[in-house]
Design a protein around this motif. Structure first.
Motif, PDB file in Angstrom:
ATOM      1  N   ILE A 425       0.834  -1.204   0.000  1.00  0.00           N
ATOM      2  CA  ILE A 425       0.000   0.000   0.000  1.00  0.00           C
ATOM      3  C   ILE A 425       0.866   1.250   0.000  1.00  0.00           C
ATOM      4  N   ALA A 426       1.965   1.234   0.744  1.00  0.00           N
ATOM      5  CA  ALA A 426       2.843   2.406   0.811  1.00  0.00           C
ATOM      6  C   ALA A 426       3.482   2.719  -0.541  1.00  0.00           C
ATOM      7  N   SER A 427       3.669   1.715  -1.383  1.00  0.00           N
ATOM      8  CA  SER A 427       4.298   1.957  -2.687  1.00  0.00           C
ATOM      9  C   SER A 427       3.407   2.755  -3.622  1.00  0.00           C
ATOM     10  N   PHE A 428       2.114   2.846  -3.319  1.00  0.00           N
ATOM     11  CA  PHE A 428       1.199   3.598  -4.179  1.00  0.00           C
ATOM     12  C   PHE A 428       1.081   5.063  -3.781  1.00  0.00           C
ATOM     13  N   THR A 429       1.747   5.486  -2.742  1.00  0.00           N
ATOM     14  CA  THR A 429       1.615   6.867  -2.292  1.00  0.00           C
ATOM     15  C   THR A 429       2.490   7.833  -3.073  1.00  0.00           C
ATOM     16  N   MET A 430       3.462   7.347  -3.806  1.00  0.00           N
ATOM     17  CA  MET A 430       4.390   8.233  -4.525  1.00  0.00           C
ATOM     18  C   MET A 430       3.793   8.661  -5.861  1.00  0.00           C
ATOM     19  N   PRO A 431       3.747   9.975  -6.142  1.00  0.00           N
ATOM     20  CA  PRO A 431       3.197  10.435  -7.425  1.00  0.00           C
ATOM     21  C   PRO A 431       3.981   9.920  -8.625  1.00  0.00           C
ATOM     22  N   GLY A 432       5.304   9.814  -8.490  1.00  0.00           N
ATOM     23  CA  GLY A 432       6.119   9.285  -9.582  1.00  0.00           C
ATOM     24  C   GLY A 432       6.089   7.766  -9.583  1.00  0.00           C
ATOM     25  N   PHE A 433       5.351   7.196 -10.532  1.00  0.00           N
ATOM     26  CA  PHE A 433       5.164   5.745 -10.530  1.00  0.00           C
ATOM     27  C   PHE A 433       6.476   5.012 -10.766  1.00  0.00           C
ATOM     28  N   THR A 434       7.380   5.597 -11.533  1.00  0.00           N
ATOM     29  CA  THR A 434       8.655   4.934 -11.808  1.00  0.00           C
ATOM     30  C   THR A 434       9.494   4.781 -10.548  1.00  0.00           C
ATOM     31  N   LEU A 435       9.413   5.746  -9.630  1.00  0.00           N
ATOM     32  CA  LEU A 435      10.140   5.613  -8.374  1.00  0.00           C
ATOM     33  C   LEU A 435       9.510   4.538  -7.495  1.00  0.00           C
ATOM     34  N   SER A 436       8.206   4.354  -7.599  1.00  0.00           N
ATOM     35  CA  SER A 436       7.551   3.256  -6.878  1.00  0.00           C
ATOM     36  C   SER A 436       8.086   1.910  -7.344  1.00  0.00           C
TER      37      SER A 436
END
Length: 508
Positions: A425-436
């Motif tokens: 769930i925490a991986s979806f909080t970043m606006p930049g999807f590539t950094l996720s």
């Protein structure tokens, strides 16, 4: 003088054969004056394809006054052809020719007074004419003239402007880029009505001939940066550019790194905001993903909505994103380290609870973590590739059922299911999807380091990770700036977002 064959000569001749087989000419060739020969050559080079439409018209009473219009069906707007070209050539030219002076040729009369197309230009090069036809323009050829008239009547089926699919915001504009580069350029220009917004266009790809454009604000973007971007694009040698990811990989400073050094977005407001900061926007025809250069690490934690809401709430959400990034890469490895090597760091009641859960689990904690993380990634990928109507439901139901069944079967512990779910769930909080995606990749070697040396392994992995990030550059800009090298005057828009009333300095 004898001719000596060499591998370089063989490679050069082979390149000429390949170019000839693909139908492209290495040298520019001028158009011929005979209309029949030109039309015959066009049909032959395009393989007599049925979607190549040729319409001929006779202008005036002269037997030589024949005009042909050539276009590709599906790439050109038929209604505009009938209104602005066919009707003009069939009804108006006779009267126009009678009223015009004898000094004007029929070619000039058609170009200046007969056609009602807005964007018209003259082309005498064969390759330029063929590229215009394949791009959706209409070509008007006049018998006896070694030039052609190119009219911009590009059309065909295109996806309309819709809401962003990845970068979703509650407050802010709801439009996004499309696959048409012309539409994307207009979306940016609507937001920045400044003569300083300059654009340069070029074609990349020997076969695809994809149109690529760079946009920047003259006087704000560094000239050195613009020149470097221009040079890297011109140095690209590839058959086709099908998506902006090709350009991203070919122009980035370092390829072998998990961190993205090129930012991409589908939002025009994000592109406009980065232009104001002195960056360059690269638009590629055929994709809604636009590249932004140069890129820093902090840029992936910024959302367009941060500038549309109160600054205090924006700062709070940015802190949540940075904390979530640390959760994704560190929480599984910390759990492995404390349960395998550092039991003394856990409160006694919690240790007893964890040991009770691990009774009957056949795998070590690191194998348990790797299995659960791999299963979560499989479900994430399955949910992405499945049809939208069932993909989300299947991924959620699959995660719940699989996690509960794994715990009841004694394969994994309940705490491991909680940790994997939290990191997912925490991986979806970043606006930049590539950094996720980067964070998801990094956590696997971090878990292996924790299983080997415990907290010492985690600390060594973090040192290596930070050292690697410090060595990265994006078009000469340090990847960790303005954190390293640290600049106090540039901390107004990193984790902290200053109010608009506070003066924000631009890096020159």
């Amino acid at each position: 003088m004898s001719f000596k064959w060499s591998p370089r000569t063989e490679k050069k001749h082979r390149k000429k054969e390949i170019v000839h087989e693909m139908g492209f000419q290495e040298e520019n060739h001028q158009l011929q004056q005979d209309l029949d020969e030109v039309l015959h050559r066009i049909k032959n080079e395009l393989g007599n394809s049925p979607d190549v439409i040729v319409r001929t018209f006779q202008i005036g009473n002269g037997p030589q006054n024949w005009v042909a219009a050539v276009y590709m069906e599906g790439l050109t707007d038929k209604e505009k052809i009938n209104d602005f070209v066919a009707r003009s050539l069939l009804t108006e030219p006779d009267d126009v020719l009678l009223q015009s002076s004898h000094s004007l040729s029929i070619f000039d009369v058609i170009k200046t007074r007969a056609l009602t197309v807005g964007d018209v230009k003259v082309q005498s090069d064969w390759n330029g004419m063929m590229h215009a036809i394949l791009s959706g323009d209409i070509i008007v050829l006049v018998n006896g003239f070694a030039n052609c008239i190119i009219g911009n009547l590009r059309g065909g089926e295109q996806r309309s402007i819709s809401e962003p699919q990845v970068e979703i915001n509650i407050r802010g504009p709801k439009d996004s880029f499309t696959e048409s580069i012309g539409t994307n350029i207009s979306l940016i220009r609507r937001r920045m009505k400044s003569p300083k917004l300059w654009m340069e266009s070029m074609r990349i790809g020997n076969v695809s001939q994809t149109e690529v454009a760079i946009m920047y604000l003259k006087g704000i973007a560094e000239d050195r940066l613009v020149e470097e971007m221009r040079r890297r694009l011109k140095d690209i040698r590839i058959d086709a550019i099908l998506e902006s990811g090709y350009i991203e990989e070919l122009v980035q400073d370092q390829t072998f790194t998990p961190f993205p050094t090129v930012f991409n977005t589908e939002r025009p407001d994000v592109a406009a905001g980065n232009l104001l900061e002195g960056r360059i926007v690269v638009l590629v025809d055929g994709t809604p993903n636009t590249l932004i250069l140069p890129t820093t690490f902090s840029q992936f934690f910024k959302s367009a909505e941060d500038y549309y809401q109160r600054f205090d709430f924006a700062v709070f959400m940015r802190m949540i994103r940075y904390f979530s990034f640390l959760l994704v890469i560190l929480v599984p490895s910390i759990y492995i380290a404390v349960t395998s090597y550092h039991h003394e760091m856990i409160p006694t009641p919690l240790v007893i609870n964890l040991l009770a859960q691990r009774e009957g689990v056949p795998f070590p904690v690191v194998i348990e973590a790797l299995l659960m993380e791999a299963a979560f990634e499989i479900m994430r990928e399955a949910g992405t590739r499945m049809p939208r109507a069932v993909g989300q439901a299947v991924s959620i139901v699959g995660a719940v059922v699989l996690g509960q069944a794994a715990v009841q079967a004694g394969v994994v512990t309940a705490m491991m299911v909680i940790i994997v779910s939290l990191t997912g769930i925490a991986s979806f909080t970043m606006p930049g999807f590539t950094l996720s995606t980067t964070a998801r990749l990094i956590r696997f070697p971090m878990m292996l380091a924790a299983s080997t040396l415990g907290f010492y392994g985690i600390i060594m992995a973090i040192i290596l990770l930070v050292a690697h990030m410090a060595s990265l550059r994006s078009f000469g800009i340090p990847y960790l700036s303005p954190f390293a090298p640290f600049g106090l005057q540039h901390q107004k828009d990193t984790i902290w977002r200053s109010p608009f009333k506070t003066a924000i300095t631009r890096r020159d």
